[in-house]
Design a protein around this motif. Structure first.
Motif, PDB file in Angstrom:
ATOM      1  N   THR A 237       0.808  -1.233   0.000  1.00  0.00           N
ATOM      2  CA  THR A 237       0.000   0.000   0.000  1.00  0.00           C
ATOM      3  C   THR A 237       0.839   1.281   0.000  1.00  0.00           C
ATOM      4  OG1 THR A 237      -1.685  -1.217   1.256  1.00  0.00           O
ATOM      5  CG2 THR A 237      -1.978   1.168   1.071  1.00  0.00           C
ATOM      6  N   ILE A 238       1.515   1.587   1.108  1.00  0.00           N
ATOM      7  CA  ILE A 238       2.207   2.873   1.204  1.00  0.00           C
ATOM      8  C   ILE A 238       3.611   2.827   0.615  1.00  0.00           C
ATOM      9  CG2 ILE A 238       0.919   3.491   3.273  1.00  0.00           C
ATOM     10  CD1 ILE A 238       3.489   2.950   4.875  1.00  0.00           C
ATOM     11  N   GLY A 239       4.137   1.636   0.378  1.00  0.00           N
ATOM     12  CA  GLY A 239       5.504   1.524  -0.131  1.00  0.00           C
ATOM     13  C   GLY A 239       5.674   2.179  -1.482  1.00  0.00           C
ATOM     14  N   SER A 240       4.725   1.923  -2.392  1.00  0.00           N
ATOM     15  CA  SER A 240       4.816   2.499  -3.734  1.00  0.00           C
ATOM     16  C   SER A 240       4.669   4.015  -3.700  1.00  0.00           C
ATOM     17  CB  SER A 240       3.747   1.886  -4.649  1.00  0.00           C
ATOM     18  OG  SER A 240       2.455   2.090  -4.105  1.00  0.00           O
ATOM     19  N   LEU A 241       3.840   4.515  -2.780  1.00  0.00           N
ATOM     20  CA  LEU A 241       3.657   5.969  -2.653  1.00  0.00           C
ATOM     21  C   LEU A 241       4.946   6.638  -2.188  1.00  0.00           C
ATOM     22  CD1 LEU A 241       1.866   8.495  -2.585  1.00  0.00           C
ATOM     23  CD2 LEU A 241       1.223   7.879  -0.241  1.00  0.00           C
ATOM     24  N   ILE A 242       5.563   6.089  -1.146  1.00  0.00           N
ATOM     25  CA  ILE A 242       6.818   6.648  -0.634  1.00  0.00           C
ATOM     26  C   ILE A 242       7.915   6.536  -1.688  1.00  0.00           C
ATOM     27  CG2 ILE A 242       8.582   6.442   1.161  1.00  0.00           C
ATOM     28  CD1 ILE A 242       6.426   5.296   2.994  1.00  0.00           C
ATOM     29  N   GLN A 272       4.352   2.675 -11.181  1.00  0.00           N
ATOM     30  CA  GLN A 272       3.813   2.027  -9.986  1.00  0.00           C
ATOM     31  C   GLN A 272       2.338   1.654 -10.172  1.00  0.00           C
ATOM     32  OE1 GLN A 272       5.387   1.097  -7.319  1.00  0.00           O
ATOM     33  NE2 GLN A 272       7.221   2.344  -7.082  1.00  0.00           N
ATOM     34  N   LEU A 296      -3.269  -3.955   6.158  1.00  0.00           N
ATOM     35  CA  LEU A 296      -3.018  -2.599   6.662  1.00  0.00           C
ATOM     36  C   LEU A 296      -2.690  -2.617   8.155  1.00  0.00           C
ATOM     37  CD1 LEU A 296      -5.786  -0.535   4.819  1.00  0.00           C
ATOM     38  CD2 LEU A 296      -3.338  -0.547   4.360  1.00  0.00           C
ATOM     39  N   ALA A 300       0.903  -1.623   9.949  1.00  0.00           N
ATOM     40  CA  ALA A 300       1.066  -0.664  11.040  1.00  0.00           C
ATOM     41  C   ALA A 300       1.705  -1.319  12.265  1.00  0.00           C
ATOM     42  CB  ALA A 300      -0.291  -0.066  11.406  1.00  0.00           C
ATOM     43  N   MET A 311       7.720  -3.570   8.149  1.00  0.00           N
ATOM     44  CA  MET A 311       6.759  -3.341   7.070  1.00  0.00           C
ATOM     45  C   MET A 311       6.972  -4.322   5.914  1.00  0.00           C
ATOM     46  SD  MET A 311       6.615   0.822   6.867  1.00  0.00           S
ATOM     47  CE  MET A 311       6.032   1.813   8.247  1.00  0.00           C
TER      48      MET A 311
END
Length: 356
Positions: A237-242, A272, A296, A300, A311
Motif C-alpha cells: 500500500t504505502i511503499g509504492s507511494l513513498i 507504480q 493494513l 502498522a 513493514m
C-alpha cells in the motif's frame, strides 16, 4: 471463573510476546531474514537439482546448497557494491543541495508574488538537508549491518535441515500427525517462497523501469533511488507511494526546478500504478488469501515494532500465521479472521485436550 483466568492468561501471553518482539528485535529479525534467504536457497537448489537431473549429472545436496548460496550471495555482493558506489557519489554531491533550496524558495516567492521565503525558511531552511540525507543513507546502510549474523543463521539452517525430519518424528509419534506437520511446513515454504519470488520479480521490473526514467531525467545516483524503489515496493500500500515521492522531492532539491519533480512523479508514479494494478494482480491473483484490512493492520503493527524491515516482513508473517493457525483446531478462528474469504481448509492437527 475459568473464563476470566483464561482471558487473563491470554492477555499476559500477548503482552509477553509483544515485549519479546521489541526487546529481542536484534535476534529475531536476522533470524527471520535468514529463514527467508534459506527458502530462496532451497528454491534455487531445486532448480539446480532439476537441471543436473536433465543432464544426467549426479550432484549431492550439499553441493547444490553450495552452488545456490554462492549464486545468491554473488548477486547480492554485486548489488551492494553498486549501491555503495551510488551512495558515495551521492554523498560527494550533497554540498550543492542546500544552495538549491534557497534557489527554489526564490522561484516560489516570485511565482506567487508573495513573501513565502520566511515561511519556507521555518519549514526547510533551518534544516540542513545534507545532514538529513546522510541520515537516510545511514538508515539504508543499517540494513546490511546484520549481514554476518544472517549468513551464520543460514549456514546453521542448512546444516540442521538434514536432521529436521527425525526431530518431527520424535515430536509427533503418530504417523498421521507427522504427515500433517510435514505438509504444513511444505505449504508454508511454498506459499512464502512463491510470494517472495513473484514480489521480487515485480519489484525488479519496477526498479529497472524507474531506473531508466531517473537516468533520463539526470537525477544523481539513479541506481540508489532505483534500489530504494525496489526495496520499498515490498511494503504493501504505502511503499509504492513513498517510493514515488522520494526521488521526486530529491530531484526538486537537486535542480531547484519543481517541474522536473512533477515529471518524475508522473513517470515513476505511472509505472507504480500500471504494475501495481495490472501486472502484480495478474501474477499473484488471490493466492495469499489475506484480508486487505488485515494487511493494513499488520503493516502498522510490524512497522511500529520493527520499522521498515517490519513493514517489508508484514505480509509474509501474516501469511505464515494464517497457515499455521489454520492447521490447529484451537487457533482456527484466528486464521479465519485473518483470511480474505474465510476458506482456509479443514484443520489437520487437533491440539485440544480430548478430556475437556
Amino acid at each position: 471463573m475459568n473464563k476470566i483466568n483464561k482471558a487473563a492468561s491470554i492477555s499476559i501471553l500477548i503482552v509477553v510476546i509483544v515485549a519479546s518482539l521489541i526487546y529481542l528485535k536484534s535476534i529475531i529479525v536476522p533470524l527471520i531474514l535468514a529463514a527467508i534467504f534459506w527458502l530462496i536457497v532451497v528454491e534455487v537448489r531445486t532448480m539446480i537439482g532439476k537441471v543436473a537431473t536433465l543432464r544426467n549429472i549426479k550432484m549431492p545436496v550439499w553441493l547444490q546448497n553450495l552452488f545456490a548460496t554462492l549464486m545468491i550471495f554473488t548477486i547480492l555482493f554485486l548489488v551492494v557494491k553498486l549501491l555503495s558506489l551510488s551512495m558515495q557519489n551521492l554523498s560527494e554531491s550533497m554540498t550543492h543541495y542546500d544552495g538549491n533550496l534557497q534557489k527554489m524558495e526564490e522561484k516560489i516567492n516570485k511565482l506567487f508574488d508573495i513573501n513565502v521565503t520566511h515561511s519556507l525558511n521555518k519549514m526547510v531552511g533551518d534544516t540542513n538537508f545534507t545532514n538529513l540525507l546522510r541520515t537516510v543513507l545511514s538508515s539504508v546502510t543499517d540494513l546490511f549491518g546484520n549481514a554476518f549474523t544472517i549468513i551464520l543463521y543460514i549456514v546453521f539452517l542448512l546444516l540442521e535441515e538434514s536432521g529436521f525430519g527425525n526431530k518431527i518424528k520424535a515430536m509427533y509419534p503418530n504417523i498421521n500427525d507427522q504427515n500433517n506437520v510435514v505438509l504444513m511446513l511444505e505449504r508454508v515454504g511454498k506459499t512464502v517462497s512463491s510470494y517472495l519470488t513473484l514480489k521480487t520479480f515485480v519489484s525488479v521490473i519496477t526498479g529497472v523501469l524507474s531506473y531508466i526514467v531517473l537516468l533520463i531525467v539526470g537525477i544523481d545516483a539513479p541506481f540508489f533511488w532505483a534500489a530504494i524503489i525496489f526495496l520499498l515496493n515490498y511494503i504493501p500500500t504505502i511503499g509504492s507511494l513513498i517510493a514515488t515521492l522520494f526521488p521526486s522531492l530529491f530531484i526538486i532539491i537537486q535542480t531547484g526546478e519543481p517541474s522536473v519533480g512533477l515529471i518524475v512523479l508522473l513517470a515513476v508514479g505511472g509505472i507504480q500504478v500500471v504494475i501495481g494494478n495490472f501486472v502484480e494482480p495478474k501474477l499473484m491473483g488471490n493466492s495469499l488469501n489475506v484480508s486487505s484490512l488485515v494487511v493494513l493492520i499488520a503493516l502498522a503493527f510490524w512497522g511500529t515494532l520493527w520499522g521498515v524491515i517490519g513493514m517489508i516482513l508484514s505480509v509474509p508473517i501474516t501469511v505464515l500465521m494464517i497457515i499455521i493457525f489454520g492447521e490447529f483446531q484451537s487457533t482456527r478462528k484466528i486464521a479465519i479472521l485473518l483470511s480474505e474469504d474465510g476458506n482456509i481448509g479443514a484443520p489437520k492437527i487437533n491440539n485440544q485436550n480430548k478430556e475437556e
